[in-house]
Scaffold this active site. Structure first.
Site, PDB file in Angstrom:
ATOM      1  N   TYR A 207       0.869  -1.184   0.000  1.00 35.25           N
ATOM      2  CA  TYR A 207       0.000   0.000   0.000  1.00 35.25           C
ATOM      3  C   TYR A 207       0.896   1.220   0.000  1.00 35.25           C
ATOM      4  O   TYR A 207       1.783   1.332   0.845  1.00 35.25           O
ATOM      5  CB  TYR A 207      -0.889  -0.021   1.248  1.00 35.25           C
ATOM      6  CG  TYR A 207      -1.739   1.216   1.438  1.00 35.25           C
ATOM      7  CD1 TYR A 207      -2.907   1.392   0.701  1.00 35.25           C
ATOM      8  CD2 TYR A 207      -1.379   2.186   2.364  1.00 35.25           C
ATOM      9  CE1 TYR A 207      -3.694   2.528   0.882  1.00 35.25           C
ATOM     10  CE2 TYR A 207      -2.160   3.318   2.549  1.00 35.25           C
ATOM     11  CZ  TYR A 207      -3.319   3.480   1.810  1.00 35.25           C
ATOM     12  OH  TYR A 207      -4.082   4.599   1.996  1.00 35.25           O
TER      13      TYR A 207
ATOM     14  N   ASP B 180       9.458   2.613  -0.996  1.00 34.96           N
ATOM     15  CA  ASP B 180       8.509   3.308  -0.129  1.00 34.96           C
ATOM     16  C   ASP B 180       8.920   2.991   1.305  1.00 34.96           C
ATOM     17  O   ASP B 180       8.684   1.881   1.785  1.00 34.96           O
ATOM     18  CB  ASP B 180       7.093   2.823  -0.441  1.00 34.96           C
ATOM     19  CG  ASP B 180       6.054   3.442   0.490  1.00 34.96           C
ATOM     20  OD1 ASP B 180       6.448   4.061   1.507  1.00 34.96           O
ATOM     21  OD2 ASP B 180       4.855   3.300   0.208  1.00 34.96           O
TER      22      ASP B 180
ATOM     23  N   LYS C 194       5.690   9.827   8.131  1.00 34.11           N
ATOM     24  CA  LYS C 194       5.600   9.348   9.528  1.00 34.11           C
ATOM     25  C   LYS C 194       6.630   9.994  10.451  1.00 34.11           C
ATOM     26  O   LYS C 194       6.417  11.097  10.908  1.00 34.11           O
ATOM     27  CB  LYS C 194       5.737   7.825   9.580  1.00 34.11           C
ATOM     28  CG  LYS C 194       4.864   7.073   8.577  1.00 34.11           C
ATOM     29  CD  LYS C 194       3.469   6.830   9.054  1.00 34.11           C
ATOM     30  CE  LYS C 194       2.699   5.926   8.107  1.00 34.11           C
ATOM     31  NZ  LYS C 194       1.279   5.862   8.348  1.00 34.11           N
TER      32      LYS C 194
HETATM   33  N1  HOZ Z   1      -3.332   3.472   6.180  1.00 33.78           N
HETATM   34  C1  HOZ Z   1      -2.866   3.544   7.525  1.00 33.78           C
HETATM   35  C2  HOZ Z   1      -2.237   2.292   7.975  1.00 33.78           C
HETATM   36  N2  HOZ Z   1      -1.591   1.510   7.039  1.00 33.78           N
HETATM   37  C3  HOZ Z   1      -3.966   3.898   8.474  1.00 33.78           C
HETATM   38  C4  HOZ Z   1      -3.941   5.314   8.776  1.00 33.78           C
HETATM   39  C5  HOZ Z   1      -4.949   5.731   9.831  1.00 33.78           C
HETATM   40  O1  HOZ Z   1      -6.042   5.182   9.891  1.00 33.78           O
HETATM   41  O2  HOZ Z   1      -4.631   6.618  10.585  1.00 33.78           O
END
Ligand code: HOZ
Length: 428
Positions: A145, A240, A268
């Site tokens: 992802y 990534d 992050k």
């Molecule tokens: N897509 C995020 C984890 N892989 C989740 C982000 C969130 O819900 O804060």
């Protein structure tokens, strides 16, 4: 802001106004059931919910909180920056210091551009790769992802997979055709894809250690193979490292695996908990970006002074590399506790873990790609998740997300978490 409402009351209000009651799908608890809790504050390894419950947090705001929540040095840096203003829409000194730190910690990055999210970083890196190579197709891997831009939301992990839509609606088939999706860890598939699309692949983008279909590591030598194949075919290799950057090692997976990608996407940790992303890499490629080159990319809040100040404070604390030994020891302790409890109880489990990232898959099949991740018993995970949560330990509310630790998990938090997880497995 009213803080006296319960999670249930807040969720009922949110459901009226926000789709699914949440601003990011995994938070809705739909795959594990129950009402999501709302958090009113956080400190160290602990979340305090709207219902005044204290939870030991293994989500760490999905990665950024490597030093624990609300760290005094990050808070102080934000407060100091706040005195000078919140956004200028001009270059500012913080973003130069941030660039210097990123380039120092991640040597493959010679030049870097800040964004406001990881999604923007990966989306922009893909556009840059296409502009630089003058090719249209890209390769990604199932279960990886890379945020929610159109080219990348195909066979995606994270919330897309959790909620049963790994191929999102709303993406034109003509866009999707430009994205070749391959199984992670499959060398023959990569060779075949390059053979089938000669001179057409702009880049290969990979979560070098995958954190969005649970946590999965590549087979030995796979990333080196990727590097060799992409170089041979004139395609760019994009790592990534939004989740893994500054977490798996100070220089990310690429430092640990000794690989030099062409471009790297970050996020992050470099925001210290504020909204940030970045992409960077080879100077000749990065110089294709506007205003030097023809690939356009921009952002009003890119390099925002508060986010930069928070990120700089977060990165400065990583100058002390001992942090990684602490995180490794914590991660291993957690892993060993879960594996030992499952063995005693006769429950099949796989716990891929590297430093402060881990996942718990209830299966006897080693997990090395999307298909094997899906073999994990999601019902059993749900039971385990709720047993942990009922006893004050919060794991990501999906069988397909990674867990994260921080340096603040040292001591009581890790002792208690091992106890709770062991009891949760005993109750399965
Ligand atoms: N897509 C995020 C984890 N892989 C989740 C982000 C969130 O819900 O804060």
């Amino acid at each position: 802001m009213s803080t006296s409402a319960s999670s249930e009351q807040l969720f009922a209000r949110a459901l009226q106004l926000i789709p699914g009651g949440v601003n990011s799908p995994v938070r809705a608890f739909r795959s594990v059931g129950g009402t999501p809790f709302f958090v009113k504050s956080a400190r160290g390894a602990t979340l305090i919910t709207a219902d005044d419950r204290e939870l030991i947090d293994f989500v760490c705001t999905w990665g950024p909180a490597i030093h624990g929540h609300n760290h005094p040095r990050i808070k102080a840096a934000i407060a100091a920056a706040l005195e000078n203003g919140t956004s200028f829409g001009t270059p500012n000194p913080y973003e130069v210091e941030m660039a210097e730190l990123i380039v120092k910690f991640v040597p493959s990055i010679k030049k870097v551009r800040m964004t406001s999210s990881g999604t923007e970083a990966t989306m922009s890196a893909i556009r840059l790769a296409r502009g630089f190579t003058k090719r249209d197709k890209i390769i990604k891997f199932s279960g990886c992802y890379h945020g929610h831009s159109d080219s990348l939301l195909i066979k995606a992990g994270s919330g897309a997979l959790t909620h049963g839509h790994p191929d999102s609606a709303g993406i034109p088939a003509s866009f999707a055709r430009e994205t070749v999706v391959l199984p992670y860890n499959d060398r023959a598939a990569l060779d075949a894809a390059f053979a089938a699309n000669p001179g057409q692949i702009a880049c290969v983008i990979i979560e070098a250690y995958c954190g969005n279909v649970g946590f999965i590591m590549p087979d030995a030598g796979y990333l080196t193979f990727l590097r060799e194949v992409t170089a041979k075919h004139g395609a760019l290799l994009i790592f990534d490292e939004v989740m893994t950057g500054f977490r798996i090692a100070r220089g990310g997976v690429q430092e640990r695996e000794k690989i030099v990608p062409d471009l790297t996407c970050l996020g992050k940790i470099i925001g210290g908990g504020l909204p940030v992303g970045a992409f960077g890499g080879r100077a000749d490629v990065m110089d294709y970006l506007a205003p030097l080159g023809p690939v356009y990319q921009a952002g009003t809040l890119s390099g925002n002074p508060l986010a930069m100040a928070a990120g700089i404070a977060s990165l400065r604390m990583l100058e002390d590399r001992h942090i990684y030994a602490t995180l490794d020891a914590l991660g291993l302790r957690l892993r060993n506790a879960v594996v030992a409890a499952a063995k005693t109880k006769g429950i099949p489990v796989q716990v891929p873990q590297c430093g402060s990232m881990f996942s718990i898959f209830f299966t006897d099949t080693p997990v090395r790609d999307y298909d094997t991740a899906l073999k994990g018993d999601a019902k059993r995970f749900t039971k385990f998740f709720h047993a942990c949560l009922d006893n004050g330990v919060y794991l990501a509310p999906s069988a397909y997300e990674a867990g994260f630790l921080s340096t603040a998990h040292d001591g009581h938090a890790i002792d208690r978490a091992c106890e709770v997880m062991t009891a949760a497995i005993n109750g399965l």
